[in-house]
Design a protein around this motif. Structure first.
Motif, PDB file in Angstrom:
ATOM      1  N   SER A 379       0.736  -1.341  -0.069  1.00  0.00           N
ATOM      2  CA  SER A 379       0.045  -0.042   0.075  1.00  0.00           C
ATOM      3  C   SER A 379       0.859   1.383  -0.025  1.00  0.00           C
ATOM      4  O   SER A 379       1.969   1.167   0.400  1.00  0.00           O
ATOM      5  CB  SER A 379      -0.814   0.102   1.276  1.00  0.00           C
ATOM      6  N   VAL A 380       0.145   2.166  -0.356  1.00  0.00           N
ATOM      7  CA  VAL A 380       1.006   3.534  -0.423  1.00  0.00           C
ATOM      8  C   VAL A 380       0.260   4.656   0.548  1.00  0.00           C
ATOM      9  O   VAL A 380      -1.004   4.573   0.869  1.00  0.00           O
ATOM     10  CB  VAL A 380       1.146   4.083  -1.785  1.00  0.00           C
ATOM     11  N   ARG A 381       1.253   5.537   0.991  1.00  0.00           N
ATOM     12  CA  ARG A 381       0.576   6.615   1.906  1.00  0.00           C
ATOM     13  C   ARG A 381       0.251   7.966   1.078  1.00  0.00           C
ATOM     14  O   ARG A 381       1.180   8.370   0.234  1.00  0.00           O
ATOM     15  CB  ARG A 381       1.380   7.022   2.959  1.00  0.00           C
ATOM     16  N   ALA A 382      -0.921   8.483   0.897  1.00  0.00           N
ATOM     17  CA  ALA A 382      -1.140   9.458  -0.001  1.00  0.00           C
ATOM     18  C   ALA A 382      -1.893  10.593   0.859  1.00  0.00           C
ATOM     19  O   ALA A 382      -2.938  10.192   1.632  1.00  0.00           O
ATOM     20  CB  ALA A 382      -2.143   8.871  -1.165  1.00  0.00           C
ATOM     21  N   GLY A 383      -1.664  11.872   0.358  1.00  0.00           N
ATOM     22  CA  GLY A 383      -2.731  12.908   0.664  1.00  0.00           C
ATOM     23  C   GLY A 383      -4.051  12.824  -0.128  1.00  0.00           C
ATOM     24  O   GLY A 383      -4.368  12.150  -1.263  1.00  0.00           O
ATOM     25  N   MET A 384      -5.051  13.726   0.359  1.00  0.00           N
ATOM     26  CA  MET A 384      -6.184  13.810  -0.354  1.00  0.00           C
ATOM     27  C   MET A 384      -6.728  15.325  -0.346  1.00  0.00           C
ATOM     28  O   MET A 384      -6.566  16.065   0.566  1.00  0.00           O
ATOM     29  CB  MET A 384      -7.415  13.154   0.705  1.00  0.00           C
TER      30      MET A 384
END
Length: 449
Positions: A379-384
């Motif tokens: 999984s990746v960490r992403a902003g929204m």
């Protein structure tokens, strides 16, 4: 895990059928004429919770608020309690004739299910139900299911709702299923969301409209004055020019320009605005947009100088920005940059805080492991770039709880737009990931995991 994977696969057909039934309910919270539909949607969610083994289920609201659902599965001895959040209300459809199929009749095309709310956020409701059904209605942790009915109108009674039902909503972990994955094949844990501030600015130059030939020249019409004012919101590079706004730190993930242009539908030859990485511009820096202008349509144009014009201006804010301070800065900018001495009025707007979510700790590790296992890739960490202001209220009300933001959206889901859709294979993986998360949060994993 093999048994749990099989259990999720076994319930998916019924979950999809229930999702399609939810889509048929026109729960548009912004339309007062749809109040009965919003109530019917809440009742349908409550029925799904009962069918998934909830010990307690209630359709509840506070004064002036839309109906939501609170359901409870008691925690086994020594197990934590997890709050599963989603919302059952949906956006208006826009022009119905521009949809490729009936927005309130879920329709499958090329591996995607189309319909209003099928992704945002009735898929979140369905994913929660899928995980609970996979455990036969007896999850390995305590569960509180909270499905809101007014998220799409800004959750106006959320604060009162939390105050009223605080004890029933208390949890150790809060899972907000209202975001998106990085791609249909790559899952994401959302680690930041932008805040929001908006206002309506009105420009006046005359006490009434006058003939553009007889009086045109010495005075600038209101629409031209408004356009010149709105143009000051960005500098020559396209960065926001409002003083007093802050930036934060974006997630460290590569977002190629070619991908952004394709996903956003940027036309050939159109240059991107602003400086810095795309991740910074999308998640960590302010963005300003003109959402609407009140002006005569071209078909009804007359040869007059407009005496008054107005626009709605929206700011998306860095996660660390105080939203009221941002609104004050925007209002000050609009008042100070008007030309020719025109009168400017800035109406009170909406504000909502952003948030920076945890990126370490056992709960985050469990979530990322569950996502990676379900999708078969890290999984990746992403902003929204969007805003979910009530998350900050969750954090303030339950400071000891860890908040996770997941979701069944993807870059092509077109949430809020025409032809909203859900990637069905990805949705199945989201359901498995949530079941795996509940399993991993239990004091000891079930046999065979």
């Amino acid at each position: 895990m093999t048994d749990l994977r099989a259990a999720v696969e076994a319930v998916l057909p019924s979950v999809r059928a229930d999702l399609e039934r939810l889509v048929r309910i026109r729960s548009v919270s912004a339309d007062p004429a749809r109040a009965d539909d919003v109530r019917a949607s809440a009742d349908a969610v409550a029925e799904l919770a009962r069918g998934a083994g909830a010990a307690e289920v209630d359709v509840v609201s506070v004064d002036g608020g839309a109906p939501g659902v609170i359901a409870r599965w008691p925690a086994p001895a020594g197990a934590p309690t997890v709050l599963l959040y989603a919302h059952h209300d949906v956006q208006p459809t826009g022009p119905r004739e521009q949809w490729s199929s009936d927005p309130f009749e879920a329709t499958e095309r090329d591996g995607r299910l189309y319909g209003r709310g099928v992704s945002d956020d009735k898929a979140g409701v369905a994913a929660h139900i899928a995980a609970l059904r996979a455990f036969g209605g007896r999850p390995p942790v305590g569960v509180v299911l909270f499905v809101e009915g007014e998220e799409e109108i800004g959750s106006p009674t959320f604060t009162a709702f939390l105050e009223t039902y605080r004890e029933r909503l208390a949890a150790d972990v809060i899972v907000v299923a209202d975001s998106a994955n990085w791609t249909p094949e790559v899952p994401a844990l959302t680690t930041s969301l932008r805040g929001l501030a908006d206002c309506v600015v009105t420009v006046r130059v005359l006490d009434h409209a006058v003939h553009s030939g007889v009086f045109g020249g010495p005075v600038v019409d209101a629409l031209t004055a408004l356009c010149r004012l709105l143009a000051t919101l960005h500098d020559d590079k396209g960065d926001v020019a409002v003083a007093g706004l802050v930036t934060s730190e974006a997630a460290d993930v590569d977002y190629p320009e070619s991908r952004y242009r394709a996903e956003a539908g940027v036309l050939d030859g159109v240059q991107l605005a602003g400086t810095g990485s795309l991740a910074d511009r999308l998640w960590a820096r302010p963005a300003v947009s003109v959402l609407a202008i009140d002006a005569p349509p071209v078909a009804d144009a007359a040869n007059i100088l407009l005496h008054e014009a107005r626009a709605k201006v929206s700011l998306r804010l860095a996660a660390t920005q105080d939203p009221q301070a941002a609104l004050d800065a925007l209002a000050a900018h609009l008042r100070e940059h008007a030309e020719f001495g025109v009168q400017v009025e800035v109406g009170d707007g909406t504000v909502g805080g952003g948030c920076a979510l945890p990126t370490s700790g056992p709960v985050v590790e469990a979530a990322e492991a569950a996502l990676s296992e379900a999708f078969g890739v890290p999984s990746v960490r992403a902003g929204m770039g969007g805003s979910i202001p009530f998350i900050a209220e969750f954090e303030e009300t339950f400071p000891d709880a860890t908040v996770l933001v997941t979701g069944a959206g993807d870059p092509d889901c077109r949430a809020h737009g025409l032809d909203e859709s859900l990637h069905l294979e990805m949705f199945a993986k989201n359901c498995l990931a949530e079941a795996l998360l509940l399993q991993r949060l239990a004091p000891a994993q079930a046999p065979g995991a």
